[in-house]
Design an enzyme around this catalytic site. Structure first.
Site, PDB file in Angstrom:
ATOM      1  CE  LYS A 157      30.561  39.196  31.879  1.00 18.25           C
ATOM      2  NZ  LYS A 157      31.665  38.874  31.000  1.00 18.25           N
TER       3      LYS A 157
ATOM      4  N   GLY B  96      32.802  43.745  27.235  1.00 17.49           N
ATOM      5  CA  GLY B  96      32.641  44.604  26.064  1.00 17.49           C
ATOM      6  C   GLY B  96      31.382  44.337  25.283  1.00 17.49           C
ATOM      7  N   GLY B  97      30.384  43.695  25.907  1.00 16.04           N
ATOM      8  CA  GLY B  97      29.135  43.443  25.199  1.00 16.04           C
ATOM      9  C   GLY B  97      29.171  42.231  24.292  1.00 16.04           C
TER      10      GLY B  97
ATOM     11  CE  LYS C 111      26.382  39.351  31.959  1.00 15.77           C
ATOM     12  NZ  LYS C 111      26.252  40.165  33.208  1.00 15.77           N
TER      13      LYS C 111
ATOM     14  CG  HIS D   1      25.503  49.563  32.703  1.00 18.27           C
ATOM     15  ND1 HIS D   1      25.830  48.339  32.174  1.00 18.27           N
ATOM     16  CD2 HIS D   1      26.647  50.037  33.253  1.00 18.27           C
ATOM     17  CE1 HIS D   1      27.112  48.086  32.395  1.00 18.27           C
ATOM     18  NE2 HIS D   1      27.628  49.119  33.051  1.00 18.27           N
TER      19      HIS D   1
ATOM     20  CD  GLU E  98      30.541  47.303  33.854  1.00 20.37           C
ATOM     21  OE1 GLU E  98      29.644  46.598  33.340  1.00 20.37           O
ATOM     22  OE2 GLU E  98      31.413  47.885  33.200  1.00 20.37           O
TER      23      GLU E  98
ATOM     24  NE  ARG F 265      38.369  46.070  30.590  1.00 21.04           N
ATOM     25  CZ  ARG F 265      37.374  46.879  30.275  1.00 21.04           C
ATOM     26  NH1 ARG F 265      37.529  48.185  30.406  1.00 21.04           N
ATOM     27  NH2 ARG F 265      36.215  46.418  29.850  1.00 21.04           N
TER      28      ARG F 265
END
Length: 665
Positions: free
Chosen positions: A116, A164-165, A158, A208, A275, A292
């Protein structure tokens, strides 16, 4: 096009890929773990091979074993689904090195997005808006603390690898940063094998919104519009829809262009999702690219009329994009929710067990079901506890919401607890209906989505009526088989000489016992449900439909009746009760007492914070277990002194196992 494709995944997504392959005449091979020997993806594929034990590390994460199965079976391509190895650049590269096509982006593109931190720097250089933060390689706690103080609070920590949170924490003050960092790094290490983190300013009350992109090997790139995923709990999406009710046409256009720009920046090929986090004023910032297919891809399929898996297969086979940007349509509105084996009233604790009953709405032009289980299958402790995805589509958002409510009302699950009731309340909540929900709303107002403390009196009366009608039907059958079928004494329906006598019932709702007194028969009753008197007339049970008049008002309800369980649903709410004997002995001392801290479900101990002789206060965290990809904090229910610690870090414990015992008071 390929002759044979290996699907390196399980459950719902494996079954989903099998459907598209079958429609294209492609033979499918799947791999499975020992825990999945009877799973639906194994039953539906043309060929299936076991590659190891139930833990993902022993099976679905064994890239070399998966490639070997592909070689043996003649698979020309591997579809990774989502999760597991789907975003693992090393696996993608190994597949290509083996002469097999990886159905996804190139390893080089994945590596650019695998971190990220690196992705954020790359997007910033490409002109895509990003949130202020720190993405450096210096991960010393002191440096991270200093950077956090510089960026300011609230702030998000993060995990730099994964998604996936998992591995995400919000910090609102400098004093809480160190503890949050430790927890985030530990979760990232367990989930992704790496504990690097990045820091970024936390946008309050954000939306989001993600954009589906596709690129081909010929340099073309398009977007398939957006999905809004703002309804989240602990960073996990619970409701996704398209189009977003928040976006204006101008903002939709700008975000679509930014998403394509992001894809081009990394030479992206195949399906991906860009996102964005969107501020209340419409400012949007890049979050990440998921390299993906997404769990929520069906909403895009329903509003575009496209098969995204078929697109993936075609592009992987070297074909150009099927449509140009201007030819991509958007029709109507689609919404997706995920049915999970979890208990919302117990902190959404994941569940497991055999699906004794699984009733889902029949698929049609407005309702789609994507599932990897059927009635009789088992939800295991080793993987994500999703039972099914429920997706609806209609001409506009209000109609789609109405379809969703009707579809949820048709769902019934017996076995592990489920989140159906939670989803029903979600679909009717003003923040969802009014499209004002932001990513933190559920966590801030979770009590608004929990069941009301009071039991609905009409539903309780309806449940009692179902039991009365069942009793009368049974009595009639018994009477018909007796020597005197016409005798009033042969029908145990409360009849007494000169009048209809009273009958008593007891229904259990959770821990609450509902006492019912009834006079009457044959669909006409005077009920006393707890302290409320109700008149029922014209009650008739026809299959799973109950029609009746309650205090003069006609009602129709859906019923699921079994010997030890009864559910009534009025189209808006449901009530589940257990018929119990009129007088039931309640065992004293059931469950864990205040002296013990027990595992709420099977899992692996990752932290033990106490030792024998330590003093603890009520609410102190004494241990942490990891189960179903989640960390669960276990706390002392009272103050006291630790007498025993019965589990250590790394131990696998069963549900209800005592981990810590306190000295008796």
């Amino acid at each position: 096009m390929f002759d044979t494709v290996l699907i390196a995944n399980r459950g719902e997504i494996a079954c989903r890929v099998i459907r598209s392959c079958r429609a294209l005449g492609i033979r499918t091979v799947v791999v499975y773990s020992e825990a999945d020997a009877d799973a639906q993806h194994v039953r539906q594929a043309d060929e299936a091979h076991c590659i190891g034990g139930p833990r993902p590390a022993d099976s679905y994460l064994r890239g070399e074993a998966i490639i070997e199965v592909a070689r043996r079976t003649g698979a020309q391509a591997i579809h990774p689904g989502y999760g597991f190895l789907s975003e693992n650049a090393d696996f993608a590269e190994a597949v290509e090195d083996a002469g097999i096509v990886f159905i996804g982006p190139k390893a080089a593109s994945m590596r650019k997005m695998g971190s990220k931190a690196g992705a954020k720097e790359l997007m910033q250089a490409a002109g895509v808006p990003v949130v202020p933060g720190y993405t450096g390689e210096d991960q010393a706690p002191a440096r991270l603390q200093a950077e956090a103080d510089r960026i300011g609070y609230p702030l998000m920590i993060k995990a730099a690898h994964g998604g996936g949170g998992k591995g995400m924490r919000i910090v609102r003050a400098s004093a809480g940063f160190a503890a949050a960092l430790e927890s985030c790094q530990r979760e990232a290490r367990n989930a992704f094998g790496r504990d690097r983190v990045l820091l970024e300013r936390y946008v309050e009350s954000p939306r989001h919104i993600e954009i589906q992109i596709f690129g081909d090997a010929h340099g073309r790139m398009v977007h398939l519009n957006e999905r809004e995923c703002s309804a989240q709990r602990r960073y996990q999406k619970v409701l996704e829809e398209s189009p977003s009710p928040f976006l204006t046409p101008a903002l939709r256009h700008a975000m679509g262009e930014a998403a394509v720009l992001a894809g081009r920046a990394i030479d992206y090929v195949n399906a991906g999702t860009v996102e964005f986090i969107v501020a209340p004023d419409g400012g949007f910032y890049f979050m990440e690219i998921n390299t993906r297919l997404q769990v929520e891809h069906p909403v895009t399929e329903l509003v575009t009329g496209l098969d995204l898996v078929a697109w993936q297969l075609a592009i992987a086979a070297g074909e150009p994009l099927p449509l140009a940007q201007e030819a991509i349509a958007q029709r109507g509105h689609a919404i997706e929710v995920r049915l999970y084996a979890e208990d919302p009233e117990a902190g959404f604790l994941p569940g497991s067990g055999r699906l004794e009953r699984l009733r889902l709405p029949a698929p049609d032009a407005h309702v789609r079901i994507d599932s990897g289980v059927v009635e009789g299958d088992t939800v295991t402790i080793f993987y994500d506890p999703m039972i099914a995805k429920l997706i609806v589509h209609d001409a506009d958002r209000p109609r789609a919401l109405a379809r969703l409510r009707a579809a949820l009302a048709a769902c019934d699950i017996v076995g592990p607890k489920s989140n159906i009731g939670f989803l029903e309340r979600l679909a009717r909540h003003p923040a969802v209906v009014g499209a004002t929900i932001d990513t933190g709303y559920l966590d801030r107002h979770l009590d608004e989505f929990m069941p009301a403390a009071d039991i609905d009196a009409d539903l309780a009366a309806a449940a009692a009526v179902v039991r009365l009608l069942e009793q009368e039907r049974l009595a009639q059958r018994v009477a018909a088989a007796s020597n005197e079928p016409d005798s009033p004494w042969a029908t145990a329906d409360g009849w007494r000489l000169g009048h209809r006598g009273g009958r008593s019932l007891a229904l259990l709702h959770g821990e609450r016992r509902i006492a019912v007194r009834a006079h009457g028969a044959a669909g006409t009753y005077r009920l006393t449900v707890e302290d409320r008197e109700t008149t029922v007339e014209g009650a008739r049970l026809d299959g799973d439909a109950l029609s009746l008049r309650i205090d003069g008002v006609g009602r129709r309800m859906r019923v699921a009746a079994e010997p030890h369980r009864l559910v009534v649903h009025d189209g808006r709410r449901r009530l589940q009760v257990e018929p119990v004997p009129l007088y039931r002995h309640e065992e004293a001392g059931a469950g864990a007492g205040d002296d013990r801290v027990v595992a709420p479900m099977p899992g692996r101990v990752v932290v033990v914070r106490v030792a024998p002789g330590d003093a603890v206060a009520a609410g102190d965290e004494v241990a942490v277990i990891e189960a179903m990809k989640m960390e669960l904090s276990l706390k002392a229910s009272r103050a006291g002194t630790v007498a025993e610690v019965r589990a250590g870090v790394g131990d696998f414990v069963e549900a209800d196992a005592v981990l810590v015992a306190l000295e008796a008071e």
